[in-house]
Design an enzyme around this catalytic site. Structure first.
Site, PDB file in Angstrom:
ATOM      1  N   TYR A  92      18.644  10.051  43.266  1.00  0.00           N
ATOM      2  CA  TYR A  92      17.734  10.662  42.218  1.00  0.00           C
ATOM      3  C   TYR A  92      17.203  11.936  42.914  1.00  0.00           C
ATOM      4  CZ  TYR A  92      13.784  11.352  39.014  1.00  0.00           C
ATOM      5  OH  TYR A  92      12.813  11.667  38.131  1.00  0.00           O
ATOM      6  N   TYR A  95      13.142  -0.336  33.957  1.00  0.00           N
ATOM      7  CA  TYR A  95      12.467  -0.274  35.361  1.00  0.00           C
ATOM      8  C   TYR A  95      11.178  -0.040  35.188  1.00  0.00           C
ATOM      9  CZ  TYR A  95      11.841   2.695  39.531  1.00  0.00           C
ATOM     10  OH  TYR A  95      11.211   3.156  40.692  1.00  0.00           O
ATOM     11  N   HIS A  96      10.658   1.132  34.309  1.00  0.00           N
ATOM     12  CA  HIS A  96       9.160   1.520  34.503  1.00  0.00           C
ATOM     13  C   HIS A  96       8.458   0.437  34.075  1.00  0.00           C
ATOM     14  CE1 HIS A  96      12.141   4.742  34.041  1.00  0.00           C
ATOM     15  NE2 HIS A  96      11.466   5.618  34.856  1.00  0.00           N
ATOM     16  N   LYS A 114      -6.955  12.137  34.515  1.00  0.00           N
ATOM     17  CA  LYS A 114      -5.452  12.504  34.987  1.00  0.00           C
ATOM     18  C   LYS A 114      -5.226  13.827  34.557  1.00  0.00           C
ATOM     19  CE  LYS A 114      -1.761  10.446  35.642  1.00  0.00           C
ATOM     20  NZ  LYS A 114      -1.571  10.286  36.868  1.00  0.00           N
ATOM     21  N   ASP A 168       1.597  14.933  34.604  1.00  0.00           N
ATOM     22  CA  ASP A 168       2.088  13.786  35.163  1.00  0.00           C
ATOM     23  C   ASP A 168       1.570  12.485  34.442  1.00  0.00           C
ATOM     24  OD1 ASP A 168       2.677  11.529  36.870  1.00  0.00           O
ATOM     25  OD2 ASP A 168       0.558  11.995  37.831  1.00  0.00           O
ATOM     26  N   HIS A 228       2.384   9.160  35.009  1.00  0.00           N
ATOM     27  CA  HIS A 228       2.205   8.062  35.641  1.00  0.00           C
ATOM     28  C   HIS A 228       0.847   7.466  35.655  1.00  0.00           C
ATOM     29  CE1 HIS A 228       6.188   9.496  36.919  1.00  0.00           C
ATOM     30  NE2 HIS A 228       6.488   8.062  36.884  1.00  0.00           N
TER      31      HIS A 228
END
Lengths: 321, 661
Positions: B16, B170-171, B538, B542, B544
């Site tokens: 990646y 995955y996440h 935040k 981004d 996440h």
């Protein structure tokens, strides 16, 4: 008592948000010197006119109160009106902490003042600090929207604080009937069925709610100048019928002004706030020693500067002991 | 016993990667391919993922940071210069703007003289996990699902070797999901996607079966690798049953569970980072060991990912792990080594049953989109549990909460030379290229293409042909997305932090420590005049949010009053909230590497509002040099992954707030 610099008061009535935030910080502060400062400021402020319509939104969690508020403020801000929002979230009984997330669910224009409060140990849907904050903000802006905790069990506070109480329910939830039957609240000034995302759904929800309301309404002798609470089906998500809700809010405001109910309501709000503060400071027995609600009312009527009344009364009590 | 004769083909090996500019990333791709990598995995920067051109105000400081910026077909052509797209297998981690980046890829291939029929690769294109974990969503759920469906119906007919959607579990694992939750929620997402495609009426029965066959998955693999083997077997069996029973797919080949994998990043540690190598090897083993549940493609993180951006050498080490597994070991020479194992079968069926029960629960809530709030709450609660277990030492992490003694490392001495720094000139280059591109394109053609796009959206036609025309006409990423934003509107996903209240209480020593912390928080109210109120923010693009959510939940559990507004806030919005809410302390979480731009903007804004006395703490993947710069700029504390003890961070925050009072 020294007068606070006039500039502090004028910054507040000018809706300067930095000054408002500072004043609200001060209002919450329990340190004696800060409390004295707060009272001085508030007494000075209470000589200023009350400029805002206080709109309280209550209803069960997840019903979309925050989204409704986002939609309601859009036209207000566009029209140049000064808007403040007070939102209350529950406090954890275990830790005392609270997550204040309402702000994140609202689309807030940069011109709006918004503040979140934790309910702390107060039942009734608001917090003591939120109550006082609204009393301060009434002198500083044109409209205040108050969002209650929305636990749906004891939302009694809002009716004693708001000029206009709006109950928000979901379509076909039966919430309305439960609320009114359980005596959680009187018939609100405006009833809103949110999440009526299209006209067909709105129509069905409307008739369902009206039927529930007819069941819940106790027969009362016809009152002159009665307000007939409208029922509106709206959707904050699709922006359906939000104009009608805005119009209803304005209509209720005009009704209050035209019938002198506003003055009565405000006097009752003041008293309720004062009683709450006295109970907080000296408890139920202290209140009784002051002559109960009637005694406070009498003292209240003699004192034009409302804010320091609580302090004066409790000081009286301390001297008497 | 099977022999060499039936030796399995190795999986596609990728890394990646992507950063700075299309040109720099192209050089990196060609280097990686020369080292034996067999496919590409493109990382896009956050402005590209969220649909902004590099010169948009929100893109400032984010250009080229976590991936490559792609604003137009010129960038896409540069990215794949001298890489023949007809022979490449390209995976693109792109979601909110997946339809657009695929259109650019098809258009760039056309310029190379390659037909769409020849293209092979994958668009991630899974919006649900963006709402739940990764945060690069743009539009509300319904139009987002429509875009996904448009990509599928287009590729099935025109780009038949393309995987239009990589449903991501995955996440979910990164957000805290247990194996059962991972399987269940990924299947729920696949159901929502396939139901939408079926309802679109664009595909006949054979085409729909082909679409089912092209749906692939992107899976996470943790260090408990036996459980991971079982998870993947359960996944495969459930997918086979679901596609047969719900969608009537008769051909078993089209029911096969095809997945790519990136092994777990959540478990990689900043302390003793060399220990991450054995972790990565074991995690890779989990997804390759069982022939019946072997991955089709793999990318491995680098050992030093928790420190910052890996260098080419770090990435090479991860590629070598894959090559050793595939070519040195005998892994590919045998049939399924777990067939008939009672232990594996029992565990597999336990995961399968529990996962299906959870699928049914979500179905009862009206499907994955109606249940977003519920699912998010489950994930935050699971993650809270995990953090509690690590803090309490019940969950052993070698070198972090156990066996922490260490000799000096010759690989990493704590300085910033062990990570890659993105050249600040890259953003300027990109902006200059964008300006030049806009100046030379045929504006009338671009305008006409945008009108065509708008018409396609409004008339409920497939978005793909109009998007490809836009790509060829020189429309930019920002223009394409804005056209859709104007029609669809934007979305804010649920934060899920309310539901973590249900997380189980800590016990033992940790409970004692939490009680002490609560007492400390209560006591701070005397110093502060009122209960401690903090804002967790935040800033930037981004998405996440797992770290920020955990801090918010823990602050609440410690007795603080916590303002949390979710992701993607501008520094100005954060400053307004700090002012209006009257908080005592601000905590900022940034994982995109843009901390040196965003944090000073918040500090400047606070000063302008007369709020410079309010302390700011910052958490994220922040190299020590940068941390020092931030402290110099006025940040009170910087927390990095090595500060894993939540209670210690919180206690430190109380101290900072009290000191400022």
């Amino acid at each position: 008592m020294p007068q606070p610099p006039h500039s502090a008061v004028s910054a507040l009535v000018d809706f300067q948000r930095q000054a408002i935030a500072r004043a609200l910080n001060l209002l919450e502060d329990r340190r004696p010197d800060r409390q004295a400062q707060a009272l001085t400021l508030l007494d000075a402020l209470s000589t200023q006119p009350v400029s805002a319509q206080v709109v309280g939104l209550t209803g069960p969690p997840g019903v979309g109160k925050s989204s409704l508020i986002s939609r309601l403020i859009e036209p207000q801000v566009q029209a140049g009106r000064r808007v403040a929002i007070i939102a209350v979230d529950p406090s954890s009984k275990v830790s005392g902490g609270a997550l204040l997330g309402d702000r994140g669910r609202m689309q807030l224009a940069a011109e709006v003042y918004a503040r979140s409060y934790a309910a702390r140990d107060r039942l009734g849907g608001l917090s003591r600090e939120a109550f006082s904050a609204v009393f301060l903000l009434r002198h500083c802006c044109d409209v205040i929207l108050v969002e209650t905790v929305g636990v749906g069990q004891s939302e009694t506070d809002i009716a004693t604080l708001a000029d206009t109480t709006v109950l928000v329910v979901q379509p076909f939830s039966g919430d309305l009937l439960q609320f009114i039957k359980a005596g959680v609240m009187e018939i609100p000034d405006i009833l809103v069925v949110n999440k009526a995302d299209n006209q067909a759904l709105a129509q069905k929800a409307l008739s369902d709610t009206q039927a529930a309301l007819a069941l819940a309404r106790r027969p009362t002798p016809p009152e002159p100048e009665a307000w007939d609470s409208p029922v509106l089906a709206v959707s904050a998500a699709t922006n359906l019928n939000m104009d009608a809700l805005n119009q209803a809010l304005r209509a209720h405001w005009r009704h209050l002004q035209a019938t002198a109910k506003l003055e009565k309501k405000r006097a009752a709000q003041h008293l309720e706030w004062g009683i709450g503060e006295i109970r907080h400071e000296v408890g139920q027995r202290g209140l009784a020693a002051l002559g109960g609600v009637e005694g406070v009312r009498a003292a209240w009527n003699r004192q034009p500067a409302h804010w320091s009344v609580v302090r004066k009364l409790t000081a009286l009590l301390e001297r008497a002991q | 016993m099977e022999t060499d004769r039936s030796k399995d083909r190795p999986w596609v090996m990728r890394t990646y990667s992507g950063h700075s500019t299309a040109q720099a990333s192209n050089a990196l791709y060609r280097l990686n391919l020369s080292k034996g990598q067999t496919g590409l995995s493109v990382a896009f920067d956050l402005p590209t993922q969220t649909g902004y051109d590099s010169d948009h105000a929100l893109a400032r400081g984010e250009v080229g940071k976590v991936g490559v910026p792609i604003c137009h077909i010129g960038d896409m052509e540069t990215l794949f210069a001298d890489i023949p797209l007809g022979q490449m297998n390209t995976s693109m981690t792109i979601n909110g703007t997946a339809a657009w980046l695929l259109a650019l890829y098809i258009a760039a291939a056309e310029r190379q003289g390659v037909e769409p029929q020849a293209l092979q690769g994958t668009t991630q294109n899974d919006i649900v996990k963006e709402y739940l974990s990764r945060g690069t969503y743009i539009f509300p759920p319904e139009p987002s699902l429509r875009l996904i469906s448009d990509v599928i119906t287009y590729t099935v007919k025109n780009v038949p070797k393309w995987n239009p959607v990589n449903v991501c579990s995955y996440h979910l694992q990164e957000a805290g999901a247990t194996p059962v939750q991972e399987v269940a929620y990924a299947l729920c997402t696949a159901i929502a996607v396939l139901d939408t495609v079926r309802a679109s009426g664009r595909l006949d029965a054979a085409e729909f079966a082909a679409a089912v066959g092209r749906l692939s998955f992107f899976v996470n693999s943790g260090v408990r690798f036996i459980e991971e083997v079982c998870k993947l077997r359960a996944f495969g069996q459930l997918w086979d049953e679901l596609t047969r029973e719900r969608y009537g797919v008769e051909n078993p080949k089209l029911r096969r569970f095809r997945y790519g994998v990136q092994v777990n990043s959540l478990g990689l540690t900043e302390a003793q980072p060399e220990n991450n190598i054995p972790r990565i090897v074991l995690e890779a083993l989990g997804v390759t060991l069982s022939k019946d549940a072997r991955c089709r493609a793999m990318q491995l993180p680098a050992w030093n990912e928790a420190l910052g951006l890996p260098r080419p050498w770090d990435q090479q080490w991860s590629l070598r792990i894959q090559q050793i597994l595939a070519f040195e070991t005998d892994l590919l020479e045998y049939g399924d080594v777990f067939e008939g194992s009672k232990v594996v079968e029992a565990k597999t069926s336990a995961i399968k049953n529990a996962a299906w029960a959870e699928v049914e629960r979500v179905t009862a809530l009206g499907g994955v989109l109606s249940a977003l709030g519920y699912i998010k709450e489950q994930l935050v609660a699971s993650h809270t549990e995990r953090v509690r277990n690590i803090t309490a030492g019940d969950h052993v992490v070698v070198g972090v909460n156990t066996f922490t003694e260490t000799a000096d490392s010759p690989l990493y001495s704590g300085d910033s030379s062990a990570i890659l720094k993105v050249d600040a000139a890259a953003e300027r280059d990109q902006l200059a290229r964008l300006e030049a591109f806009r100046a030379t394109r045929n504006q009338a053609e671009a305008d006409a293409a945008v009108s065509g796009l708008r018409a396609a959206v409004l008339n409920d036609e497939s978005i793909m042909p109009a998007s490809i025309r836009c790509a060829l006409a020189g429309v930019t990423t920002g223009e394409w997305t804005q056209t859709l934003r104007d029609i669809f509107g934007e979305f804010r996903a649920p934060t899920g932090i309310g539901g973590a209240a249900a997380a189980r209480a800590v016990n033992g020593e940790a409970a004692q420590a939490l009680e002490e912390l609560r007492a400390r928080v209560r006591k701070s109210a005397a110093t502060l005049g009122r209960p401690l109120k903090v804002l967790i923010g935040k800033p930037g693009l981004d998405g996440h949010s797992n770290g920020a959510e955990q801090i918010a939940v823990w602050c609440r559990d410690a007795g603080m009053e916590v303002v949390y507004e979710g992701i993607r806030l501008s520094p100005a919005q954060i400053v307004t909230s700090v002012r209006d809410e009257g908080v005592h302390l601000v905590g900022l979480s940034i994982l995109s590497g843009s901390h040196l731009r965003l944090v000073p903007e918040v500090l400047t804004g606070l000063r302008a509002e007369g709020l410079s006395d309010i302390p700011v703490v910052v958490g994220g993947i922040i190299p020590e040099d940068d941390a020092e710069d931030l402290r110099q700029a006025g940040v009170a504390r910087v927390y990095t992954p090595k500060d894993f003890e939540m209670l210690r961070i919180l206690s430190d925050m109380v101290e900072v707030a009290e000191a400022a009072a």
